[in-house]
Design a protein around this motif. Structure first.
Motif, PDB file in Angstrom:
ATOM      1  N   GLY A 128       0.844  -1.195   0.000  1.00  0.00           N
ATOM      2  CA  GLY A 128       0.000   0.000   0.000  1.00  0.00           C
ATOM      3  C   GLY A 128       0.874   1.238   0.000  1.00  0.00           C
ATOM      4  O   GLY A 128       1.949   1.263   0.615  1.00  0.00           O
ATOM      5  N   ASP A 129       0.444   2.280  -0.683  1.00  0.00           N
ATOM      6  CA  ASP A 129       1.237   3.503  -0.793  1.00  0.00           C
ATOM      7  C   ASP A 129       1.449   4.153   0.573  1.00  0.00           C
ATOM      8  O   ASP A 129       0.632   3.995   1.489  1.00  0.00           O
ATOM      9  CB  ASP A 129       0.546   4.498  -1.721  1.00  0.00           C
ATOM     10  N   ALA A 130       2.538   4.897   0.683  1.00  0.00           N
ATOM     11  CA  ALA A 130       2.866   5.542   1.956  1.00  0.00           C
ATOM     12  C   ALA A 130       3.586   6.854   1.704  1.00  0.00           C
ATOM     13  O   ALA A 130       4.039   7.141   0.584  1.00  0.00           O
ATOM     14  CB  ALA A 130       3.733   4.622   2.810  1.00  0.00           C
ATOM     15  N   VAL A 131       3.686   7.658   2.760  1.00  0.00           N
ATOM     16  CA  VAL A 131       4.443   8.903   2.701  1.00  0.00           C
ATOM     17  C   VAL A 131       5.449   8.930   3.844  1.00  0.00           C
ATOM     18  O   VAL A 131       5.294   8.218   4.840  1.00  0.00           O
ATOM     19  CB  VAL A 131       3.537  10.144   2.803  1.00  0.00           C
ATOM     20  N   THR A 132       6.470   9.746   3.672  1.00  0.00           N
ATOM     21  CA  THR A 132       7.393  10.050   4.770  1.00  0.00           C
ATOM     22  C   THR A 132       7.536  11.560   4.871  1.00  0.00           C
ATOM     23  O   THR A 132       7.417  12.278   3.869  1.00  0.00           O
ATOM     24  CB  THR A 132       8.788   9.421   4.571  1.00  0.00           C
ATOM     25  N   VAL A 133       7.773  12.047   6.090  1.00  0.00           N
ATOM     26  CA  VAL A 133       7.928  13.485   6.333  1.00  0.00           C
ATOM     27  C   VAL A 133       9.102  13.693   7.283  1.00  0.00           C
ATOM     28  O   VAL A 133       9.116  13.148   8.395  1.00  0.00           O
ATOM     29  CB  VAL A 133       6.664  14.110   6.960  1.00  0.00           C
ATOM     30  N   LEU A 134      10.057  14.497   6.873  1.00  0.00           N
ATOM     31  CA  LEU A 134      11.150  14.916   7.750  1.00  0.00           C
ATOM     32  C   LEU A 134      10.849  16.343   8.214  1.00  0.00           C
ATOM     33  O   LEU A 134      10.975  17.298   7.447  1.00  0.00           O
ATOM     34  CB  LEU A 134      12.487  14.881   7.012  1.00  0.00           C
ATOM     35  N   PRO A 135      10.402  16.534   9.469  1.00  0.00           N
ATOM     36  CA  PRO A 135      10.098  17.883   9.955  1.00  0.00           C
ATOM     37  C   PRO A 135      11.381  18.701  10.130  1.00  0.00           C
ATOM     38  O   PRO A 135      12.353  18.228  10.716  1.00  0.00           O
ATOM     39  CB  PRO A 135       9.418  17.632  11.305  1.00  0.00           C
ATOM     40  N   PHE A 136      11.351  19.935   9.628  1.00  0.00           N
ATOM     41  CA  PHE A 136      12.514  20.819   9.674  1.00  0.00           C
ATOM     42  C   PHE A 136      12.076  22.196  10.168  1.00  0.00           C
ATOM     43  O   PHE A 136      11.078  22.750   9.693  1.00  0.00           O
ATOM     44  CB  PHE A 136      13.143  20.941   8.286  1.00  0.00           C
ATOM     45  N   ASP A 137      12.815  22.714  11.140  1.00  0.00           N
ATOM     46  CA  ASP A 137      12.573  24.054  11.677  1.00  0.00           C
ATOM     47  C   ASP A 137      13.668  24.972  11.143  1.00  0.00           C
ATOM     48  O   ASP A 137      14.810  24.940  11.622  1.00  0.00           O
ATOM     49  CB  ASP A 137      12.607  24.011  13.204  1.00  0.00           C
ATOM     50  N   PRO A 138      13.384  25.806  10.135  1.00  0.00           N
ATOM     51  CA  PRO A 138      14.425  26.666   9.565  1.00  0.00           C
ATOM     52  C   PRO A 138      14.982  27.675  10.560  1.00  0.00           C
ATOM     53  O   PRO A 138      16.170  28.016  10.498  1.00  0.00           O
ATOM     54  CB  PRO A 138      13.696  27.385   8.412  1.00  0.00           C
ATOM     55  N   ALA A 139      14.144  28.155  11.491  1.00  0.00           N
ATOM     56  CA  ALA A 139      14.607  29.157  12.450  1.00  0.00           C
ATOM     57  C   ALA A 139      15.629  28.564  13.405  1.00  0.00           C
ATOM     58  O   ALA A 139      16.659  29.192  13.704  1.00  0.00           O
ATOM     59  CB  ALA A 139      13.407  29.721  13.218  1.00  0.00           C
ATOM     60  N   ARG A 140      15.375  27.336  13.887  1.00  0.00           N
ATOM     61  CA  ARG A 140      16.303  26.706  14.830  1.00  0.00           C
ATOM     62  C   ARG A 140      17.347  25.851  14.110  1.00  0.00           C
ATOM     63  O   ARG A 140      18.299  25.386  14.749  1.00  0.00           O
ATOM     64  CB  ARG A 140      15.532  25.831  15.816  1.00  0.00           C
ATOM     65  N   TYR A 165       4.385   2.523  -3.621  1.00  0.00           N
ATOM     66  CA  TYR A 165       4.883   3.814  -4.097  1.00  0.00           C
ATOM     67  C   TYR A 165       4.989   4.729  -2.890  1.00  0.00           C
ATOM     68  O   TYR A 165       4.042   4.847  -2.104  1.00  0.00           O
ATOM     69  CB  TYR A 165       3.919   4.396  -5.126  1.00  0.00           C
ATOM     70  N   LEU A 166       6.134   5.348  -2.710  1.00  0.00           N
ATOM     71  CA  LEU A 166       6.365   6.272  -1.596  1.00  0.00           C
ATOM     72  C   LEU A 166       6.462   7.696  -2.112  1.00  0.00           C
ATOM     73  O   LEU A 166       7.007   7.939  -3.198  1.00  0.00           O
ATOM     74  CB  LEU A 166       7.667   5.930  -0.867  1.00  0.00           C
ATOM     75  N   VAL A 167       5.961   8.630  -1.324  1.00  0.00           N
ATOM     76  CA  VAL A 167       6.193  10.047  -1.571  1.00  0.00           C
ATOM     77  C   VAL A 167       6.826  10.619  -0.309  1.00  0.00           C
ATOM     78  O   VAL A 167       6.260  10.507   0.783  1.00  0.00           O
ATOM     79  CB  VAL A 167       4.900  10.799  -1.902  1.00  0.00           C
TER      80      VAL A 167
END
Length: 371
Positions: free
Chosen positions: A220-232, A304-306
């Protein structure tokens, strides 16, 4: 046998054929005192009492005991029971029965039209119904109901793949039409599915290959997210046990990863990215930047990954444990400065493929995001 009145999705003839395992053509009928409405927030209809309305539907005569067993199995997965009603058929009132929920937790919404449902949910539902009915005789309706979300997610993945088109510059012109399928077996269908194919394909010289066997793992399709804080200038990583690493013998099967999750039926990739970030990391994203859409291992995995980098404010004072207890998840999150992240990539501490790809994308785009 008392005929059945179908007011909703089983009016769709291809779906009824799948559920019954044979072709049976019902006749038009209607149920006075009701209307067919969308269940609010859901992908299916419900009957709503309305003295001035009439619920259009079809009446199925000639149902066998096997038909009823199959219908009860399919509808039982959704906690539906049979209720006695009197409908208006071609020759007048007809005593019949209709599937109604044991308890109705839904509220009626706008009027439901079959064609609208077919356009939005029909292809997905037919694929999902095929998997549900393949479980008939070897699983209970409640067992199928427990995994129905992943059944629908897997079906949606197939529908989305059918609509996916890539640019063709140096690629060959070969398509699905250049593959012949001689058999397909599914010896295992649970949260994941194992499928065994016998196929032959057109070779690059135009000739046909010999028939060969291939097995794939359907996820089954999936997503990944790398959270990024530009200020810190920091990212959030999550860590959890990964049974794949354990199964391979890895002495360190807890892996550092981006947030990840399977795309539920009815969701876009972006919807899933926002939802999973809330569930696993307890943060709200202000923006998403697509890293890539790709097949992680197409030689043996149908998925399929996004991957995304998500912009967020990352605070030291936060809830550090996440995941859904109902799914047995035990996930912790941690904040890592960008410079340390790069060192971890270079040292080999990061071994999750979407993690590696996302960090490399961030290395190329960090200055733009911080600006």
């Amino acid at each position: 046998m008392t005929p059945l009145f179908f007011f909703g999705t089983l009016r769709h003839q291809p779906l009824l054929d799948i559920v019954l395992g044979r072709v049976l053509t019902p006749e038009p009928a209607h149920l006075p005192g009701y209307r067919v409405a969308w269940a609010k927030g859901e992908s299916f209809p419900m009957l709503a009492a309305d003295a001035g309305r009439t619920a259009e539907g079809v009446l199925a005569h000639g149902l066998t005991d096997d038909d009823m067993d199959r219908l009860n199995f399919y509808e039982g997965a959704f906690s539906y029971d049979l209720v006695d009603v009197t409908v208006e058929g071609a020759t007048g009132p007809v005593p019949s029965r209709v599937f109604m929920p044991k308890e109705a937790p839904w509220h009626p919404g706008a009027d439901w039209q079959l064609q609208d449902w077919v356009d939005q949910w029909g292809p997905l539902t037919l694929i999902a119904a095929g998997e549900v009915m393949r479980a008939y005789g070897r699983e209970t309706a409640s067992q199928v109901a427990a995994r129905f979300p992943i059944i629908r997610a897997r079906a949606q993945s197939y529908v989305m793949a059918q609509n996916r088109r890539r640019p063709v510059t140096v690629s060959s012109a070969l398509t699905r039409e250049d593959i012949e399928l001689s058999s397909l077996d599914r010896p295992y269908e649970k949260f994941f599915a194992l499928e065994e194919y016998e196929t032959r394909f057109r070779r690059f010289d135009g000739q046909w290959s010999d028939t060969g066997a291939r097995a794939i793992f359907n996820v089954g399709d999936a997503v990944t997210v790398l959270p990024f804080d530009p200020a810190r200038d920091m990212v959030m990583l999550i860590e959890q046990l990964r049974i794949g690493a354990y199964a391979q013998g890895d002495p360190q099967p807890w892996l550092l990863e981006p947030v990840a999750g399977i795309v539920d039926a009815g969701e876009s990739y972006e919807d899933t990215a926002y939802r999973e970030t809330r569930e696993e990391a307890h943060i709200e994203l202000s923006a998403l930047h697509k890293v890539a859409g790709y097949y992680p291992s197409p030689g043996g995995i149908a998925q399929y990954l996004v991957s995304y980098v998500g912009i967020a404010s990352l605070a030291d004072d936060r809830k550090t444990m996440g995941g859904l207890e109902s799914e047995g998840e035990n996930i912790r999150n941690l904040l890592v400065p960008y410079d340390q992240l790069v060192q971890m990539l270079e040292s080999g501490e990061l071994v999750n493929a979407p993690m590696v790809m996302s960090v490399q994308w961030l290395m190329l785009n960090r200055d733009r995001l911080r600006a």
